[in-house]
Design a protein around this motif. Sequence first.
Motif, mmCIF file in Angstrom:
data_model
loop_
_atom_site.group_PDB
_atom_site.id
_atom_site.type_symbol
_atom_site.label_atom_id
_atom_site.label_comp_id
_atom_site.label_asym_id
_atom_site.label_seq_id
_atom_site.Cartn_x
_atom_site.Cartn_y
_atom_site.Cartn_z
ATOM 1 N N LEU A 205 0.722 -1.237 0.143
ATOM 2 C CA LEU A 205 0.178 -0.138 -0.214
ATOM 3 C C LEU A 205 0.856 1.060 0.031
ATOM 4 C CD1 LEU A 205 -2.704 1.349 0.001
ATOM 5 C CD2 LEU A 205 -2.645 1.268 2.820
ATOM 6 N N GLU A 206 1.860 1.351 0.821
ATOM 7 C CA GLU A 206 2.636 2.585 0.896
ATOM 8 C C GLU A 206 3.567 3.036 -0.328
ATOM 9 O OE1 GLU A 206 6.449 4.346 3.763
ATOM 10 O OE2 GLU A 206 5.500 2.351 4.252
ATOM 11 N N ALA A 207 4.106 1.821 -1.095
ATOM 12 C CA ALA A 207 4.880 1.801 -2.016
ATOM 13 C C ALA A 207 3.863 2.276 -3.287
ATOM 14 C CB ALA A 207 5.604 0.949 -2.555
ATOM 15 N N CYS A 208 2.656 1.836 -3.429
ATOM 16 C CA CYS A 208 1.600 2.020 -4.458
ATOM 17 C C CYS A 208 0.864 3.381 -4.263
ATOM 18 C CB CYS A 208 0.660 1.083 -4.471
ATOM 19 S SG CYS A 208 -0.440 1.073 -5.939
ATOM 20 N N THR A 209 0.697 3.680 -3.243
ATOM 21 C CA THR A 209 0.169 5.082 -3.016
ATOM 22 C C THR A 209 1.150 6.252 -3.508
ATOM 23 O OG1 THR A 209 -1.168 4.547 -1.151
ATOM 24 C CG2 THR A 209 -0.730 6.612 -1.218
ATOM 25 N N LYS A 210 2.498 6.015 -2.940
ATOM 26 C CA LYS A 210 3.396 7.207 -3.313
ATOM 27 C C LYS A 210 3.740 6.886 -4.812
ATOM 28 C CE LYS A 210 7.928 8.489 -1.759
ATOM 29 N NZ LYS A 210 9.046 8.167 -0.948
ATOM 30 N N ALA A 211 3.764 5.857 -5.572
ATOM 31 C CA ALA A 211 4.036 5.621 -6.904
ATOM 32 C C ALA A 211 2.773 6.342 -7.828
ATOM 33 C CB ALA A 211 4.307 4.333 -7.244
ATOM 34 N N SER A 212 1.662 6.015 -7.372
ATOM 35 C CA SER A 212 0.262 6.500 -7.902
ATOM 36 C C SER A 212 0.263 7.964 -7.913
ATOM 37 C CB SER A 212 -0.905 5.803 -7.354
ATOM 38 O OG SER A 212 -0.863 4.216 -7.601
ATOM 39 N N ALA A 213 0.420 8.563 -6.779
ATOM 40 C CA ALA A 213 0.624 9.798 -6.654
ATOM 41 C C ALA A 213 1.627 10.761 -7.585
ATOM 42 C CB ALA A 213 0.815 10.392 -5.236
ATOM 43 N N ARG A 214 2.840 9.994 -7.671
ATOM 44 C CA ARG A 214 3.643 10.800 -8.883
ATOM 45 C C ARG A 214 3.206 10.508 -10.024
ATOM 46 N NH1 ARG A 214 9.030 7.718 -5.878
ATOM 47 N NH2 ARG A 214 9.864 9.830 -4.982
ATOM 48 N N THR A 215 2.590 9.408 -10.515
ATOM 49 C CA THR A 215 2.199 9.139 -11.782
ATOM 50 C C THR A 215 0.866 10.350 -12.359
ATOM 51 O OG1 THR A 215 2.449 6.889 -11.981
ATOM 52 C CG2 THR A 215 0.765 7.835 -13.335
ATOM 53 N N LEU A 216 0.070 10.441 -11.144
ATOM 54 C CA LEU A 216 -0.931 11.418 -11.346
ATOM 55 C C LEU A 216 -0.401 12.946 -11.483
ATOM 56 C CD1 LEU A 216 -3.677 10.399 -8.699
ATOM 57 C CD2 LEU A 216 -3.798 10.398 -11.257
ATOM 58 N N ASP A 217 0.593 12.945 -10.570
ATOM 59 C CA ASP A 217 1.204 14.380 -10.734
ATOM 60 C C ASP A 217 1.898 14.667 -12.119
ATOM 61 O OD1 ASP A 217 0.398 15.321 -8.253
ATOM 62 O OD2 ASP A 217 2.482 14.858 -7.394
ATOM 63 N N PHE A 218 2.642 13.728 -12.681
ATOM 64 C CA PHE A 218 3.110 13.914 -13.809
ATOM 65 C C PHE A 218 2.309 13.997 -15.069
ATOM 66 C CE2 PHE A 218 5.979 11.280 -17.319
ATOM 67 C CZ PHE A 218 7.198 12.232 -16.981
ATOM 68 N N PHE A 219 1.265 13.072 -14.886
ATOM 69 C CA PHE A 219 0.264 13.404 -16.079
ATOM 70 C C PHE A 219 -0.500 14.782 -15.721
ATOM 71 C CE2 PHE A 219 -0.730 8.724 -16.782
ATOM 72 C CZ PHE A 219 0.345 8.416 -17.289
ATOM 73 N N ARG A 220 -0.732 15.194 -14.818
ATOM 74 C CA ARG A 220 -1.138 16.553 -14.739
ATOM 75 C C ARG A 220 -0.297 17.461 -15.316
ATOM 76 N NH1 ARG A 220 -2.960 14.844 -8.461
ATOM 77 N NH2 ARG A 220 -5.091 13.994 -9.108
ATOM 78 N N LYS A 221 0.878 17.320 -15.114
ATOM 79 C CA LYS A 221 2.023 18.314 -15.584
ATOM 80 C C LYS A 221 1.896 18.298 -17.066
ATOM 81 C CE LYS A 221 6.715 19.202 -15.536
ATOM 82 N NZ LYS A 221 8.179 18.814 -14.870
ATOM 83 N N HIS A 222 2.053 17.116 -17.624
ATOM 84 C CA HIS A 222 2.266 16.888 -19.151
ATOM 85 C C HIS A 222 0.994 16.966 -20.023
ATOM 86 C CE1 HIS A 222 6.502 16.762 -18.468
ATOM 87 N NE2 HIS A 222 6.444 15.709 -17.722
ATOM 88 N N LEU A 223 -0.297 16.909 -19.309
ATOM 89 C CA LEU A 223 -1.369 16.540 -20.256
ATOM 90 C C LEU A 223 -2.110 17.556 -19.852
ATOM 91 C CD1 LEU A 223 -2.289 12.729 -19.394
ATOM 92 C CD2 LEU A 223 -0.706 13.628 -21.167
ATOM 93 N N GLY A 224 -1.886 18.561 -19.213
ATOM 94 C CA GLY A 224 -2.653 19.540 -18.852
ATOM 95 C C GLY A 224 -2.780 20.913 -19.986
#
Length: 224
Positions: A205-224
């Motif tokens: 859970l801890e690793a996935c939560t951290k990685a998933s948050a990074r992916t969302l931030d990455f997509f918000r940055k590059h897809l916005g």
Amino acid sequence: MGERTTLVASDGFTLNAYRAAPEGKPRGGVVVIQEVWGLNNWVRSVVDRFAEHGFLAVAPAMFDRIEFGYESENYQPEQFVVIGEMMKKFDQSTTLLDMAAAVDAASAGGKVGITGYCFGGAMSWRAAHHGLGLSAASGYYGGGVPNYIDLAPTIPLEMHFGDRDTGIPLDQIEALKARYPDVPIHLYAAGHGFCNSDRPGNFDLEACTKASARTLDFFRKHLG
């Protein structure tokens, strides 16, 4: 939230897919590339989760050219025998066509990012090399690093690996980091498949939560 649908690749092949749309205007599109179990329960839940975060998400059935409609909830060793036989028939060239069809479908939401897990993590790197109309990629524990290390990304890309993954040696990950110092390659105190909540022995859970948050931030940055 999502629905079963189909996609048509540029060579005319029709493949299964799962699609989920957000409420209101999408903030972008996301293509989700499956693990080796097809469009099973967990992959569909990932598609739904991206839609909840505002993205139009599409997951293509990447093994349909080998066994149409294949998906499995069996994570036991005997299923890997089945998967091994299927992979002998796998064609990388048609993989690109199927991913491109998913990108086209997801583009109704705007700029498109791609993510994938296990098998899908490696395919995300390949997609990032070929472009396919994508704007960003975020891959998870893609195995067989030597098979794609020479494929330089042409779009923004990040990767996520577990430092206890017995199937992906740390020296391969370090080689990837050295080859592409500008690509964020994140390591977590976890094993393989750490984001699959349907596999209790793998899920972290801890690793996935951290990685998933990074992916969302990455997509918000590059897809916005």
